[in-house]
Design a protein around this motif. Structure first.
Motif, short mmCIF file in Angstrom:
data_model
loop_
_atom_site.label_atom_id
_atom_site.label_comp_id
_atom_site.label_asym_id
_atom_site.label_seq_id
_atom_site.Cartn_x
_atom_site.Cartn_y
_atom_site.Cartn_z
N ARG A 46 -59.84 67.35 -15.48
CA ARG A 46 -60.38 66.93 -16.78
C ARG A 46 -61.65 66.10 -16.62
O ARG A 46 -62.48 66.07 -17.51
N TYR A 47 -61.79 65.43 -15.47
CA TYR A 47 -62.99 64.63 -15.28
C TYR A 47 -64.25 65.49 -15.14
O TYR A 47 -65.35 65.04 -15.42
N LEU A 48 -64.08 66.73 -14.73
CA LEU A 48 -65.22 67.66 -14.74
C LEU A 48 -65.68 67.88 -16.18
O LEU A 48 -66.88 67.90 -16.47
N LEU A 49 -64.72 68.03 -17.08
CA LEU A 49 -65.05 68.21 -18.49
C LEU A 49 -65.64 66.93 -19.08
O LEU A 49 -66.60 66.98 -19.84
N PHE A 50 -65.07 65.78 -18.71
CA PHE A 50 -65.60 64.50 -19.19
C PHE A 50 -67.05 64.34 -18.74
O PHE A 50 -67.93 63.95 -19.53
N GLY A 51 -67.31 64.60 -17.46
CA GLY A 51 -68.67 64.49 -16.94
C GLY A 51 -69.62 65.45 -17.63
O GLY A 51 -70.77 65.10 -17.92
N ALA A 52 -69.13 66.66 -17.91
CA ALA A 52 -69.98 67.65 -18.59
C ALA A 52 -70.35 67.20 -20.00
O ALA A 52 -71.47 67.42 -20.46
N THR A 53 -69.43 66.53 -20.69
CA THR A 53 -69.75 66.06 -22.04
C THR A 53 -70.78 64.93 -22.00
O THR A 53 -71.54 64.75 -22.94
N LEU A 54 -70.81 64.17 -20.90
CA LEU A 54 -71.76 63.07 -20.77
C LEU A 54 -73.10 63.50 -20.18
O LEU A 54 -74.07 62.75 -20.24
N GLN A 55 -73.16 64.69 -19.62
CA GLN A 55 -74.35 65.14 -18.90
C GLN A 55 -75.64 65.04 -19.71
O GLN A 55 -76.64 64.53 -19.20
N PRO A 56 -75.69 65.51 -20.96
CA PRO A 56 -76.97 65.42 -21.68
C PRO A 56 -77.46 63.98 -21.85
O PRO A 56 -78.66 63.73 -21.79
N TRP A 57 -76.55 63.06 -22.00
CA TRP A 57 -76.91 61.66 -22.19
C TRP A 57 -77.17 60.96 -20.86
O TRP A 57 -78.16 60.26 -20.68
N PRO A 152 -59.27 71.59 -31.83
CA PRO A 152 -59.21 71.58 -30.36
C PRO A 152 -58.00 70.81 -29.82
O PRO A 152 -57.43 71.19 -28.80
N VAL A 153 -57.61 69.76 -30.51
CA VAL A 153 -56.44 68.98 -30.08
C VAL A 153 -55.19 69.85 -30.16
O VAL A 153 -54.38 69.89 -29.23
N ALA A 154 -55.02 70.56 -31.26
CA ALA A 154 -53.85 71.43 -31.43
C ALA A 154 -53.85 72.56 -30.41
O ALA A 154 -52.80 72.88 -29.83
N VAL A 155 -55.01 73.16 -30.17
CA VAL A 155 -55.10 74.24 -29.18
C VAL A 155 -54.78 73.71 -27.79
O VAL A 155 -54.02 74.32 -27.03
N GLY A 156 -55.34 72.55 -27.44
CA GLY A 156 -55.06 71.95 -26.14
C GLY A 156 -53.59 71.59 -25.96
O GLY A 156 -52.99 71.84 -24.91
N ALA A 157 -52.99 71.01 -26.99
CA ALA A 157 -51.57 70.64 -26.92
C ALA A 157 -50.69 71.88 -26.77
O ALA A 157 -49.74 71.88 -25.97
N THR A 158 -51.01 72.93 -27.51
CA THR A 158 -50.24 74.17 -27.41
C THR A 158 -50.36 74.77 -26.01
O THR A 158 -49.36 75.18 -25.42
N ALA A 159 -51.60 74.80 -25.49
CA ALA A 159 -51.80 75.33 -24.13
C ALA A 159 -51.02 74.51 -23.11
O ALA A 159 -50.40 75.06 -22.21
N LEU A 178 -59.06 72.73 -20.58
CA LEU A 178 -59.92 73.91 -20.70
C LEU A 178 -59.84 74.54 -22.09
O LEU A 178 -60.87 74.88 -22.67
N ALA A 179 -58.63 74.67 -22.61
CA ALA A 179 -58.48 75.30 -23.93
C ALA A 179 -59.09 74.43 -25.02
O ALA A 179 -59.85 74.92 -25.87
N GLY A 180 -58.78 73.14 -25.00
CA GLY A 180 -59.33 72.24 -26.01
C GLY A 180 -60.84 72.14 -25.92
O GLY A 180 -61.55 72.17 -26.93
N ALA A 181 -61.36 72.04 -24.68
CA ALA A 181 -62.81 71.95 -24.50
C ALA A 181 -63.50 73.25 -24.91
O ALA A 181 -64.59 73.23 -25.50
N GLY A 182 -62.86 74.37 -24.62
CA GLY A 182 -63.44 75.66 -25.02
C GLY A 182 -63.56 75.79 -26.52
O GLY A 182 -64.60 76.19 -27.05
N VAL A 183 -62.50 75.42 -27.23
CA VAL A 183 -62.54 75.47 -28.69
C VAL A 183 -63.55 74.47 -29.23
O VAL A 183 -64.31 74.77 -30.15
N ALA A 184 -63.59 73.28 -28.65
CA ALA A 184 -64.55 72.27 -29.09
C ALA A 184 -65.98 72.73 -28.87
O ALA A 184 -66.85 72.53 -29.72
#
Length: 194
Positions: A46-57, A152-159, A178-184
């Motif tokens: 998940r930290y890969l996803l966290f880092g990716a969300t911060l990358q532009p900033w 995205p929260v619901a999709v992530g929780a279901t996954a 991955l599922a929540g981030a993909g939907v987001a």
């Protein structure tokens, strides 16, 4: 585990969920270096996803400073940094500045656990096993500001629920991320993080 090993583990694995999963694996007596490394990598994906969300900033700080800041990336300072960036924070040292006290508290908690953990009752009897799910729910509540953000929260929780039953909780966490981030990513408005 002695205090030296415990502190070294907490410095190198700055993740409570990965440490708990690794300890559970070690208690089975069948843990190898490879299974422990794979467990830590899977749970911390998940930290890969966290880092990716911060990358532009964060990229505006330059590669050396950005990567150094990411070494102290945790759940709590990720959410704080995301909120600060959305409000227009320009100081790219914000992530590092919020990570240092988290690491200090993390190491102090590790040392306290080593020194005093043996005199405490079973953590499950105290409800300590609910700490991580409660923290995740609190993070979600802080990030969700509209009904559309619940998708995205619901999709992530279901996954997570589906994959956890098939492949175990570690893979459930990865699937949720991955599922929540993909939907987001598919539904996000451009330019939300500055």
């Amino acid at each position: 585990m002695g205090w030296g090993w415990a502190l070294a583990t907490s410095v190198s694995v700055f993740s409570g969920s990965a440490q708990l999963a690794s300890l559970s694996l070690m208690q089975t007596g069948e843990a190898t270096v490879w299974t422990l490394a794979a467990t830590v990598l899977v749970i911390n994906a998940r930290y890969l996803l966290f880092g990716a969300t911060l990358q532009p900033w964060l990229s505006q700080a330059g590669p050396a400073r950005a990567y150094a800041s990411l070494l102290l990336l945790g759940d709590a300072n990720w959410i704080a940094t995301m909120r600060a960036a959305e409000k227009g924070e320009q100081d790219r040292a914000y992530l590092l500045g919020t990570g240092v006290p988290l690491m200090a508290a993390w190491l102090a908690g590790t040392l306290a656990g080593v020194l005093f953990g043996g005199i405490l009752p079973d953590p499950h009897a105290l409800g300590a096993d609910l700490m991580l799910p409660c923290f995740a729910a609190a993070m979600m509540a802080a990030m969700v500001r509209s009904r559309a953000a619940l998708v995205p929260v619901a999709v992530g929780a279901t996954a997570a629920l589906l994959i956890s039953h098939v492949a175990g909780p570690g893979w459930g966490i990865v699937a949720a991320g991955l599922a929540g981030a993909g939907v987001a990513a598919l539904t996000a408005r451009p330019g939300v993080v500055k």
